[in-house]
Design a protein around this motif. Structure first.
Motif, PDB file in Angstrom:
ATOM      1  N   ARG A  30      37.078  55.086  36.024  1.00 22.23           N
ATOM      2  CA  ARG A  30      35.866  54.567  36.666  1.00 22.23           C
ATOM      3  C   ARG A  30      35.668  53.079  36.401  1.00 22.23           C
ATOM      4  O   ARG A  30      35.403  52.300  37.318  1.00 22.23           O
ATOM      5  CB  ARG A  30      34.633  55.342  36.190  1.00 22.23           C
ATOM      6  N   GLN A  31      35.777  52.666  35.136  1.00 23.03           N
ATOM      7  CA  GLN A  31      35.528  51.257  34.827  1.00 23.03           C
ATOM      8  C   GLN A  31      36.553  50.352  35.490  1.00 23.03           C
ATOM      9  O   GLN A  31      36.218  49.272  35.979  1.00 23.03           O
ATOM     10  CB  GLN A  31      35.520  51.043  33.318  1.00 23.03           C
ATOM     11  N   VAL A  32      37.807  50.797  35.506  1.00 21.38           N
ATOM     12  CA  VAL A  32      38.845  49.981  36.145  1.00 21.38           C
ATOM     13  C   VAL A  32      38.540  49.820  37.626  1.00 21.38           C
ATOM     14  O   VAL A  32      38.651  48.719  38.185  1.00 21.38           O
ATOM     15  CB  VAL A  32      40.228  50.629  35.942  1.00 21.38           C
ATOM     16  N   LEU A  33      38.142  50.904  38.288  1.00 21.10           N
ATOM     17  CA  LEU A  33      37.805  50.826  39.712  1.00 21.10           C
ATOM     18  C   LEU A  33      36.572  49.967  39.925  1.00 21.10           C
ATOM     19  O   LEU A  33      36.509  49.171  40.871  1.00 21.10           O
ATOM     20  CB  LEU A  33      37.581  52.228  40.275  1.00 21.10           C
ATOM     21  N   ASP A  34      35.596  50.115  39.044  1.00 23.13           N
ATOM     22  CA  ASP A  34      34.379  49.309  39.173  1.00 23.13           C
ATOM     23  C   ASP A  34      34.675  47.816  39.041  1.00 23.13           C
ATOM     24  O   ASP A  34      34.008  46.979  39.658  1.00 23.13           O
ATOM     25  CB  ASP A  34      33.361  49.705  38.105  1.00 23.13           C
ATOM     26  N   ASN A  35      35.673  47.499  38.237  1.00 23.61           N
ATOM     27  CA  ASN A  35      35.972  46.088  37.987  1.00 23.61           C
ATOM     28  C   ASN A  35      36.752  45.421  39.114  1.00 23.61           C
ATOM     29  O   ASN A  35      36.971  44.206  39.087  1.00 23.61           O
ATOM     30  CB  ASN A  35      36.761  45.944  36.685  1.00 23.61           C
ATOM     31  N   LEU A  36      37.215  46.208  40.078  1.00 20.33           N
ATOM     32  CA  LEU A  36      37.934  45.616  41.213  1.00 20.33           C
ATOM     33  C   LEU A  36      36.928  45.058  42.206  1.00 20.33           C
ATOM     34  O   LEU A  36      36.822  45.476  43.346  1.00 20.33           O
ATOM     35  CB  LEU A  36      38.819  46.682  41.882  1.00 20.33           C
ATOM     36  N   ASN A  37      36.185  44.087  41.752  1.00 15.73           N
ATOM     37  CA  ASN A  37      35.095  43.517  42.535  1.00 15.73           C
ATOM     38  C   ASN A  37      35.122  42.013  42.391  1.00 15.73           C
ATOM     39  O   ASN A  37      35.372  41.503  41.308  1.00 15.73           O
ATOM     40  CB  ASN A  37      33.745  44.061  42.033  1.00 15.73           C
ATOM     41  N   VAL A  38      34.921  41.313  43.488  1.00 17.77           N
ATOM     42  CA  VAL A  38      34.955  39.859  43.436  1.00 17.77           C
ATOM     43  C   VAL A  38      33.560  39.245  43.419  1.00 17.77           C
ATOM     44  O   VAL A  38      33.429  38.033  43.392  1.00 17.77           O
ATOM     45  CB  VAL A  38      35.743  39.285  44.635  1.00 17.77           C
TER      46      VAL A  38
END
Length: 580
Positions: A30-38
């Motif tokens: 979840r955190q890794v996916l959440d961090n794919l944000n610009v």
């Protein structure tokens, strides 16, 4: 080619384990996916939304027998009801496409699985007139193509799924080549990164392959990341920029299924961001265009448009090029804020289940609104919202939560105010899932929702209310102050985690180490001679000195604008501003 013993078919019990494994994978990543944000602000999370969507699937299918037909029906229903945010809605469409094929069989072999993945891809693409490559759509399409090729070669089920997995991960790795925003940020598409875990879960159940370990969260994004987002790249799950198209037109269309392809073709000639979903004679249609009349006439040419909603996007163009879609939860302050938001949501009055009631006011119309914070809930209720569902930044309610609120009202018609862009696609799933006539005013903020409520008339028909409320919301210039959760850059300057951001309709216009400075810079940037009223909604983290400074600054520099201050108590955003 593997032996039959090494490549068993997938039965219903296996499908149940796949769904559980997929949910576990999404939760772990979840955190890794959440961090794919610009974009550096706290808001709804791709990883969290996908994980919560799967949690709803698990709960829906928990008591269902291990047979494909009832289990697939439960998975489809749970996905629809639990969908949260844009990423959750897309994932729900993919799961429903898979289940639409699987439920017709007692078990899935290689050919059935390839057909199911193909149906998932087609279902996802059919909802968008101009699919954007470099997103979850690309990942599911290429994975489906690989599975179909393997099945045609006579490969086993495990080999078919392995081919889908390999191509899916390859497509994911190439998403930055297709979308400049991802390339600038040095990340891959978040939705696609979540989807490939489904193939891992399948191979884990059928072949004993381990689920991938969640890697360390990526470092803070480079300066170019947020600059790309602020310049219009936006969320990679969305279509191309529509900033140059002025109107949003939405309606339901009664038309034969055979006529819809022609209708879509007509719309492609006059607009963009086209979504046409439905079937069996009823279609939900959405377009951004400069030609309102032509958009409606295209519907008349093939059937009967009704529940027509038109929004002037002129004041909202900046928002359409941004995506406040994900929040980095592994940065200390943001992590604590997310936990606080979750706890606040659990304690909100009315956040518990709404009880369904019979329709006793068939000609009546009422409003369901979304909001967080005791003061925000009170204001929304005082202006006429009969139900307020807890939600907003970083906490997107599910389809089921919104539906429960709608079904708890006795009126035959209900207007929904999402008050957050990430909640709009979820709200749009409601009509057709209830006996009530549901319409959505696509409000992107609480201040737009308040303006819409002022225009609401409980004695008027829903069509009239939708038109009036949409028009009122469109007259508001919104602004907000929040704290950056990651390093980035913007047109207003470089950003580091912890900076205060002033965000207007066109994006980030103020970056400061001081909350008050960010708020004042934002107001100076968005206030014009046409504005007469500033509504200030004070949230958690604000203080009396900052609020007093805002009021004094407006009096000194924009004396023609009246200022109204209300206590909202909303989390994460100390100030919401609404200019009319």
């Amino acid at each position: 080619m593997e032996s039959e013993a090494a490549s068993p078919v997938l039965d219903a019990a296996g499908l149940r384990r796949v769904i559980a494994g997929f949910h576990g994978g999404l939760a772990a990543h979840r955190q890794v996916l959440d961090n794919l944000n610009v974009y550096p602000v706290p808001d709804g999370d791709t990883g969290m939304n996908m994980s919560l969507t799967l949690q709803s699937v698990l709960e829906s299918s928990e008591a269902v027998a291990d047979e494909f037909e009832p289990l697939c029906a439960a998975i489809s229903h749970g996905a629809l009801m639990g969908a949260r945010g844009n990423s959750g809605v897309i994932l729900a469409q993919i799961l429903r496409g898979v289940c639409g094929v699987l439920r017709q069989h007692a078990r899935a072999d290689a050919a059935v699985m390839a057909a199911a993945l193909t149906a998932a891809s087609e279902s996802a693409y059919s909802a968008v007139a101009r699919p954007v490559e470099g997103t979850i759509l690309t990942v599911v399409r290429e994975a489906a193509e690989a599975s179909a090729g393997a099945a045609c070669r006579g490969d086993s089920l495990v080999e078919v799924l392995a081919a889908a997995r390999e191509r899916g991960y390859d497509a994911l790795a190439r998403t930055p080549e297709m979308l400049p925003a991802l390339a600038a940020a040095g990340v891959v598409d978040a939705g696609g990164a979540g989807l490939v875990l489904l193939f891992d879960a399948c191979l884990n159940v059928l072949d004993g392959r381990p689920m991938p370990q969640a890697p360390e969260p990526p470092p803070s994004q480079a300066a170019a990341a947020a600059a790309s987002a602020a310049s219009g790249a936006g969320d990679s799950s969305e279509g191309p920029s529509i900033a140059d198209l002025r109107y949003e037109v939405m309606f339901l269309l009664d038309a034969p299924d055979s006529a819809v392809d022609g209708f879509k073709s007509a719309w492609k000639e006059i607009g963009d961001s086209i979504v046409v979903v439905g079937g069996d004679g009823i279609w939900n249609c959405h377009i951004h265009t400069d030609f309102i009349g032509a958009a409606i006439e295209a519907g008349i040419a093939v059937g009967r448009p009704h529940r027509i909603e038109i929004t002037d996007l002129l004041e909202q163009a900046g928002e359409h090029t941004e995506r406040f879609d994900e929040m980095q939860t592994n940065i200390g302050a943001a992590d604590e804020a997310a936990v606080a938001v979750s706890q606040a949501a659990d304690s909100q009055a009315g956040a518990a289940a709404f009880e369904p009631v019979e329709i006793t006011e068939a000609d009546g119309c009422s409003v369901v609104a979304v909001g967080a914070g005791a003061g925000v809930v009170e204001i929304l209720s005082s202006l006429g919202a009969r139900r307020v569902v807890t939600g907003g930044q970083s906490m997107n309610p599910s389809t089921a939560e919104l539906l429960a609120a709608v079904d708890s009202l006795p009126t035959g018609s209900v207007v929904v105010l999402p008050n957050n862009k990430n909640i709009i696609p979820v709200a749009e799933q409601l009509d057709g899932e209830t006996l009530r006539n549901v319409g959505v005013v696509p409000t992107c903020s609480v201040v737009e929702g308040l303006a819409a409520l002022v225009a609401f008339n409980s004695a008027a028909a829903i069509e009239r209310n939708l038109a009036d409320m949409t028009g009122a919301a469109g007259c508001v210039t919104r602004g907000e102050v929040t704290r950056a959760v990651r390093e980035a850059s913007s047109a207003a300057g470089a950003i580091v985690a912890g900076d205060w951001l002033g965000i207007g309709p066109e994006g980030i216009v103020a970056v400061a180490s001081d909350m008050t400075a960010a708020a004042l810079t934002l107001l100076d940037a968005v206030v014009t001679d046409d504005h007469e009223l500033l509504t200030v909604i004070v949230g958690d983290g604000a203080d009396a000195a900052a609020t007093a400074a805002i009021v004094a600054h407006m009096a000194e520099n924009h004396g023609e604008v009246e200022v109204e201050v209300s206590e909202g108590g909303q989390p994460l955003y100390p100030y919401y501003f609404g200019l009319e």
